[in-house]
Write a protein that holds these residues in place. Structure first.
Motif, PDB file in Angstrom:
ATOM      1  N   ALA A 160       0.839  -1.206   0.000  1.00 14.05           N
ATOM      2  CA  ALA A 160       0.000   0.000   0.000  1.00 14.05           C
ATOM      3  C   ALA A 160       0.873   1.254   0.000  1.00 14.05           C
ATOM      4  O   ALA A 160       0.580   2.223  -0.714  1.00 14.05           O
ATOM      5  CB  ALA A 160      -0.910  -0.011   1.224  1.00 14.05           C
ATOM      6  N   LYS A 161       1.944   1.217   0.759  1.00 15.72           N
ATOM      7  CA  LYS A 161       2.860   2.352   0.829  1.00 15.72           C
ATOM      8  C   LYS A 161       3.568   2.566  -0.510  1.00 15.72           C
ATOM      9  O   LYS A 161       3.705   3.697  -1.000  1.00 15.72           O
ATOM     10  CB  LYS A 161       3.898   2.116   1.939  1.00 15.72           C
ATOM     11  N   ALA A 162       4.024   1.470  -1.140  1.00 17.64           N
ATOM     12  CA  ALA A 162       4.718   1.549  -2.431  1.00 17.64           C
ATOM     13  C   ALA A 162       3.765   2.009  -3.533  1.00 17.64           C
ATOM     14  O   ALA A 162       4.154   2.762  -4.428  1.00 17.64           O
ATOM     15  CB  ALA A 162       5.316   0.188  -2.785  1.00 17.64           C
ATOM     16  N   THR A 163       2.512   1.569  -3.464  1.00 17.53           N
ATOM     17  CA  THR A 163       1.513   1.980  -4.457  1.00 17.53           C
ATOM     18  C   THR A 163       1.279   3.481  -4.384  1.00 17.53           C
ATOM     19  O   THR A 163       1.210   4.161  -5.418  1.00 17.53           O
ATOM     20  CB  THR A 163       0.184   1.230  -4.222  1.00 17.53           C
ATOM     21  N   ALA A 164       1.164   3.999  -3.165  1.00 18.81           N
ATOM     22  CA  ALA A 164       0.956   5.438  -2.984  1.00 18.81           C
ATOM     23  C   ALA A 164       2.184   6.237  -3.435  1.00 18.81           C
ATOM     24  O   ALA A 164       2.054   7.303  -4.043  1.00 18.81           O
ATOM     25  CB  ALA A 164       0.642   5.733  -1.516  1.00 18.81           C
ATOM     26  N   ALA A 165       3.367   5.701  -3.151  1.00 19.19           N
ATOM     27  CA  ALA A 165       4.609   6.403  -3.491  1.00 19.19           C
ATOM     28  C   ALA A 165       4.835   6.501  -4.997  1.00 19.19           C
ATOM     29  O   ALA A 165       5.485   7.435  -5.474  1.00 19.19           O
ATOM     30  CB  ALA A 165       5.795   5.705  -2.827  1.00 19.19           C
ATOM     31  N   THR A 166       4.316   5.531  -5.744  1.00 17.22           N
ATOM     32  CA  THR A 166       4.544   5.496  -7.195  1.00 17.22           C
ATOM     33  C   THR A 166       3.319   5.953  -7.991  1.00 17.22           C
ATOM     34  O   THR A 166       3.286   5.819  -9.215  1.00 17.22           O
ATOM     35  CB  THR A 166       4.910   4.067  -7.649  1.00 17.22           C
ATOM     36  N   LYS A 167       2.321   6.489  -7.301  1.00 14.99           N
ATOM     37  CA  LYS A 167       1.060   6.849  -7.951  1.00 14.99           C
ATOM     38  C   LYS A 167       1.252   7.731  -9.186  1.00 14.99           C
ATOM     39  O   LYS A 167       0.673   7.477 -10.243  1.00 14.99           O
ATOM     40  CB  LYS A 167       0.154   7.562  -6.949  1.00 14.99           C
ATOM     41  N   ASP A 168       2.056   8.771  -9.078  1.00 15.37           N
ATOM     42  CA  ASP A 168       2.239   9.715 -10.190  1.00 15.37           C
ATOM     43  C   ASP A 168       3.012   9.112 -11.358  1.00 15.37           C
ATOM     44  O   ASP A 168       2.952   9.634 -12.479  1.00 15.37           O
ATOM     45  CB  ASP A 168       2.965  10.975  -9.705  1.00 15.37           C
ATOM     46  N   ALA A 169       3.740   8.039 -11.114  1.00 13.38           N
ATOM     47  CA  ALA A 169       4.553   7.415 -12.165  1.00 13.38           C
ATOM     48  C   ALA A 169       3.839   6.240 -12.836  1.00 13.38           C
ATOM     49  O   ALA A 169       4.336   5.705 -13.830  1.00 13.38           O
ATOM     50  CB  ALA A 169       5.880   6.939 -11.581  1.00 13.38           C
ATOM     51  N   GLN A 170       2.687   5.856 -12.301  1.00 10.40           N
ATOM     52  CA  GLN A 170       1.958   4.715 -12.854  1.00 10.40           C
ATOM     53  C   GLN A 170       1.208   5.097 -14.130  1.00 10.40           C
ATOM     54  O   GLN A 170       0.821   6.249 -14.321  1.00 10.40           O
ATOM     55  CB  GLN A 170       0.956   4.181 -11.830  1.00 10.40           C
ATOM     56  N   LEU A 171       1.004   4.117 -14.996  1.00 15.51           N
ATOM     57  CA  LEU A 171       0.206   4.325 -16.201  1.00 15.51           C
ATOM     58  C   LEU A 171      -1.272   4.276 -15.833  1.00 15.51           C
ATOM     59  O   LEU A 171      -1.670   3.465 -14.988  1.00 15.51           O
ATOM     60  CB  LEU A 171       0.509   3.236 -17.235  1.00 15.51           C
ATOM     61  N   PRO A 172      -2.105   5.112 -16.451  1.00 12.72           N
ATOM     62  CA  PRO A 172      -3.540   5.071 -16.146  1.00 12.72           C
ATOM     63  C   PRO A 172      -4.154   3.753 -16.609  1.00 12.72           C
ATOM     64  O   PRO A 172      -3.644   3.112 -17.526  1.00 12.72           O
ATOM     65  CB  PRO A 172      -4.106   6.258 -16.936  1.00 12.72           C
ATOM     66  N   ALA A 173      -5.254   3.370 -15.974  1.00 10.89           N
ATOM     67  CA  ALA A 173      -5.900   2.096 -16.296  1.00 10.89           C
ATOM     68  C   ALA A 173      -6.412   2.065 -17.731  1.00 10.89           C
ATOM     69  O   ALA A 173      -6.411   1.020 -18.378  1.00 10.89           O
ATOM     70  CB  ALA A 173      -7.047   1.841 -15.330  1.00 10.89           C
ATOM     71  N   SER A 174      -6.834   3.218 -18.244  1.00  6.55           N
ATOM     72  CA  SER A 174      -7.310   3.292 -19.627  1.00  6.55           C
ATOM     73  C   SER A 174      -6.870   4.598 -20.270  1.00  6.55           C
ATOM     74  O   SER A 174      -6.744   5.621 -19.581  1.00  6.55           O
ATOM     75  CB  SER A 174      -8.836   3.170 -19.685  1.00  6.55           C
ATOM     76  N   VAL A 175      -6.632   4.539 -21.561  1.00  2.32           N
ATOM     77  CA  VAL A 175      -6.215   5.711 -22.347  1.00  2.32           C
ATOM     78  C   VAL A 175      -6.893   5.615 -23.702  1.00  2.32           C
ATOM     79  O   VAL A 175      -7.085   4.518 -24.237  1.00  2.32           O
ATOM     80  CB  VAL A 175      -4.672   5.741 -22.550  1.00  2.32           C
ATOM     81  N   SER A 176      -7.246   6.755 -24.271  1.00  2.00           N
ATOM     82  CA  SER A 176      -7.813   6.775 -25.614  1.00  2.00           C
ATOM     83  C   SER A 176      -7.180   7.914 -26.399  1.00  2.00           C
ATOM     84  O   SER A 176      -7.221   9.072 -25.979  1.00  2.00           O
ATOM     85  CB  SER A 176      -9.326   6.975 -25.556  1.00  2.00           C
ATOM     86  N   GLY A 177      -6.530   7.564 -27.502  1.00  2.00           N
ATOM     87  CA  GLY A 177      -5.913   8.580 -28.345  1.00  2.00           C
ATOM     88  C   GLY A 177      -4.438   8.780 -28.070  1.00  2.00           C
ATOM     89  O   GLY A 177      -3.777   7.948 -27.450  1.00  2.00           O
ATOM     90  N   LEU A 178      -3.939   9.909 -28.522  1.00  2.29           N
ATOM     91  CA  LEU A 178      -2.523  10.266 -28.354  1.00  2.29           C
ATOM     92  C   LEU A 178      -2.412  11.193 -27.149  1.00  2.29           C
ATOM     93  O   LEU A 178      -2.874  12.335 -27.190  1.00  2.29           O
ATOM     94  CB  LEU A 178      -2.027  10.959 -29.624  1.00  2.29           C
TER      95      LEU A 178
END
Length: 280
Positions: A160-178
């Motif tokens: 949970a701590k590592a997930t919060a620490a890397t939140k801004d660097a994670q890829l979003p769950a979904s993306v559409s377009g460029l």
């Protein structure tokens, strides 16, 4: 008898019409364009106008005309596209060829994020997770069960701590377009996702970051995890990249394409940034 004065005026009027016709032209440089990184770059001539409008399946908009020329970037997809370009009363069409997908975006993003979170865990927790993945289930005593429950609670808290620490660097769950989806000290990540398919990745880092040990490490981690998530051998790619940059001409702005497990890495340089394009 021909009225010379009227005839002269007619010729003058015709000349103006012809010049106006020549000034208002609309063309493309190719009948079919292929991918260049995340997009296909459509170019052409457009005289007598300040901008052109365009429409394709993946994008619509306007492009400025400079010195009679325009440039349009069309995000590629797995399907061939028709690009319609308009300026005043003129219309021209061209094609953008289909491109190969890197795979299902949601799966790739999940793989990347899991690896990113794991990299932020303390070393002892990483060892525990690795050991848990290789240990065969056995019958445990009550004391062993209590110890395992305590260990699992500690791992859960660390996750949970590592997930919060890397939140801004994670890829979003979904993306559409460029879209640009990540911007950290390790660089920016730009993606082209069409209909859930990842068409390409641009990993962009300031040249100045490569001279900073902390930022260089962050970029290396980000690049390595991205390469691994799309199926490439990150260590071999990094080694090939280092060799290519060492051997390249100092005046060059690109290096030869690096390939690993079907993934292509194209690298370009500007005065301020390093661009790495990952495609298939």
């Amino acid at each position: 008898m021909i009225n010379v004065k009227k005839f002269g005026l007619m010729l003058a009027g015709l000349s103006v019409m012809l010049l106006a016709g020549c000034g208002h032209q609309l063309t493309t440089t190719k009948t079919t364009y292929h991918r260049d990184g995340l997009v296909a770059v459509v170019k052409g001539d457009a005289g007598g106008v300040k901008r052109v409008s365009y429409h394709a399946k993946t994008i619509s908009g306007h492009a400025q005309v400079n010195d009679g020329k325009y440039v349009i970037t069309v995000p590629v997809s797995t399907a061939k596209q028709t690009v319609t370009i308009k300026a005043k009363n003129k219309t021209v069409t061209t094609k953008v060829a289909a491109a190969t997908s890197m795979g299902d975006y949601a799966k790739i993003a999940k793989t990347y994020n899991q690896a990113l979170i794991a990299s932020a865990l303390p070393a002892d927790v990483q060892k525990q997770l690795k050991a848990a993945g290789t240990t065969k289930p056995t019958k445990l005593t009550p004391a062993q069960q209590a110890a395992m429950a305590k260990q699992q609670a500690a791992i859960k808290a660390a996750m949970a701590k590592a997930t919060a620490a890397t939140k801004d660097a994670q890829l979003p769950a979904s993306v559409s377009g460029l879209k640009q989806v990540v911007a950290t000290a390790g660089g920016k990540i730009r993606l082209n996702v069409q209909a859930g398919q990842l068409m390409g990745i641009a990993d962009i880092v300031p040249m100045s970051a490569l001279k900073n040990k902390t930022q260089q490490k962050q970029f290396g981690l980000q690049f390595g995890l991205l390469a691994t998530a799309v199926g490439a051998n990150a260590k071999k790619v990094a080694s090939a990249f280092q060799k290519a940059t060492k051997d390249q001409d100092s005046s060059a702005t690109t290096i030869k394409t690096i390939r690993s497990n079907g993934v292509k890495f194209n690298v370009g340089f500007s005065t301020s940034e390093l661009f790495i394009y990952m495609t298939k």
